[in-house]
Design an enzyme around this catalytic site. Structure first.
Site, PDB file in Angstrom:
ATOM      1  N   LYS A 234       0.830  -1.198   0.000  1.00 13.83           N
ATOM      2  CA  LYS A 234       0.000   0.000   0.000  1.00 13.83           C
ATOM      3  C   LYS A 234       0.868   1.253   0.000  1.00 13.83           C
ATOM      4  O   LYS A 234       1.766   1.392   0.831  1.00 13.83           O
ATOM      5  CB  LYS A 234      -0.929   0.008   1.221  1.00 13.83           C
ATOM      6  CG  LYS A 234      -2.041  -1.016   1.144  1.00 13.83           C
ATOM      7  CD  LYS A 234      -3.216  -0.657   2.041  1.00 13.83           C
ATOM      8  CE  LYS A 234      -2.939  -0.913   3.497  1.00 13.83           C
ATOM      9  NZ  LYS A 234      -4.154  -0.716   4.320  1.00 13.83           N
ATOM     10  N   ILE A 235       0.552   2.142  -0.935  1.00 19.06           N
ATOM     11  CA  ILE A 235       1.194   3.452  -0.997  1.00 19.06           C
ATOM     12  C   ILE A 235       0.100   4.507  -0.990  1.00 19.06           C
ATOM     13  O   ILE A 235      -0.828   4.434  -1.794  1.00 19.06           O
ATOM     14  CB  ILE A 235       2.058   3.604  -2.268  1.00 19.06           C
ATOM     15  CG1 ILE A 235       3.204   2.593  -2.282  1.00 19.06           C
ATOM     16  CG2 ILE A 235       2.613   5.019  -2.382  1.00 19.06           C
ATOM     17  CD1 ILE A 235       4.062   2.641  -3.531  1.00 19.06           C
TER      18      ILE A 235
END
Length: 368
Positions: free
Chosen positions: A141-142
């Site tokens: 996740k970014i």
């Protein structure tokens, strides 16, 4: 076993993911049970969830005892603990990954929130996490900050599946889609295979109503409350339908690329005046994901209603709502910018608390 309401969602092409990964969930068979009974085919983790598990129980004590003698940096200790949880969860969900042809069965793990505004560090840490977990069903996740966008594109171009999180605005969502498409195009141009490089765009829902309702309350416009979150998501889905069609996408899909699905995050209802399944019932649609906490899963299993592809309903009204909110004095861009900044800060605060919890646990174990 009778077909559950959540199984009905999956029949309409919507995946059900659980938003609370914990070591206990994986090791006691809870995740496997949810896969069977609740149609769960994915799970996410974030710093807030991990901090709670670390501070409230002893699930990590044995591993911490092994680490404290050799590792001093609390960040390194956190990753040693968390990466083990991610690997184990990936293994439990691997059958869902295999049976779906690599569409479902994913576990998501976030880069450190403190690097959300650092492109280079986000890219490097995402690639490092992917290498450490070494499972095909991992999403890194970014956050969808402006500096996060080029990191997302670079990760996709290098073949790393990414869950883009903390999306609130339609403009930022369009930029997220563009980053995915450009990453795929770069991957294909370099001779890579895009078929295993999937992505989801996590569009946060309930928090939009929480922030907007507060502003509408101050303006005396209660008639517009409780509407923007669903409208926002429905308009995002319209952009999804447009972006993943036409000549540009046809070229990529001809090379094996897969569309970046919309994921509805933060779908628990915060306002008790609203239905506790509002953000599930109103956002049902094909090629989407709804990530739910336990209370929402239980509520939907009990009294949720599957009434067709509701994400396609009321699109005209959704567009009109944006105009009505602007006329009422609600600044949509300020709402979404505020929510993004708060989202990053909340996760960053939780990560700081994790570091404090690791230090406390380490000290207690060393003194024992």
């Amino acid at each position: 076993m009778a077909k559950s309401h959540l199984h009905e969602l999956t029949e309409r092409g919507q995946s059900v993911w659980f938003d609370t990964l914990s070591r206990a969930l994986v090791h006691t068979g809870g995740l496997a049970r949810m896969m069977d009974e609740d149609a769960v085919t994915g799970v996410t983790s974030n710093p807030t969830i991990f901090q709670k598990a670390l501070s409230e129980g002893d699930a990590y004590d044995a591993q911490l005892k092994e680490l404290v003698g050799t590792v001093d940096d609390p960040t390194q200790i956190f990753f040693a603990l968390a990466l083990d949880d991610i690997r184990d969860a990936c293994d439990v969900l691997r059958p869902a990954f295999d049976s779906s042809g690599g569409v479902d069965g994913f576990v998501s793990m976030e880069v450190e929130p403190g690097i959300a505004y650092d492109t280079k560090k986000s890219f490097e840490q995402a690639r490092w996490i992917a290498a450490q977990v070494a499972r095909p069903n991992l999403y890194v996740k970014i956050p969808a900050t402006e500096p996060g966008l080029p990191a997302i594109e670079d990760c996709i171009a290098h073949g790393t599946p990414i869950n883009i999180t903390l999306i609130f605005s339609l403009e930022r969502y369009a930029a997220v889609v563009e980053a995915y498409l450009r990453g795929l195009e770069r991957l294909v141009a370099a001779g890579g295979d895009p078929s295993p490089v999937v992505s989801v765009a996590s569009f946060f829902v309930s928090r939009v109503d929480t922030e907007t309702d507060k502003r509408l309350e101050a303006l005396g416009r209660n008639d517009l409350q409780g509407k923007l979150a669903v409208a926002n998501a429905k308009l995002a889905y319209q952009h999804y339908l447009k972006a993943f069609s036409g000549p540009r996408w046809d070229f990529l899909t001809g090379k094996g690329a897969r569309p970046q699905r919309c994921l509805w995050a933060s779908t628990s209802t915060k306002n008790p005046a609203y239905s506790d399944v509002l953000y599930v019932e109103e956002l049902i649609g094909p090629d989407t994901v709804n990530t739910m906490p336990l209370e929402t899963i239980e509520a939907f299993q009990d009294h949720g209603r599957v009434a067709g592809d509701t994400v396609l309903d009321g699109v005209g009204e959704a567009r009109q709502l944006l105009d009505d909110l602007a006329s009422a004095g609600v600044d949509y861009d300020d709402v979404t910018a505020t929510l993004e900044a708060e989202g990053v800060q909340k996760f960053s605060d939780s990560f700081d608390q994790i570091m404090d919890s690791v230090r406390l646990k380490r000290g207690a174990l060393q003194a024992a």
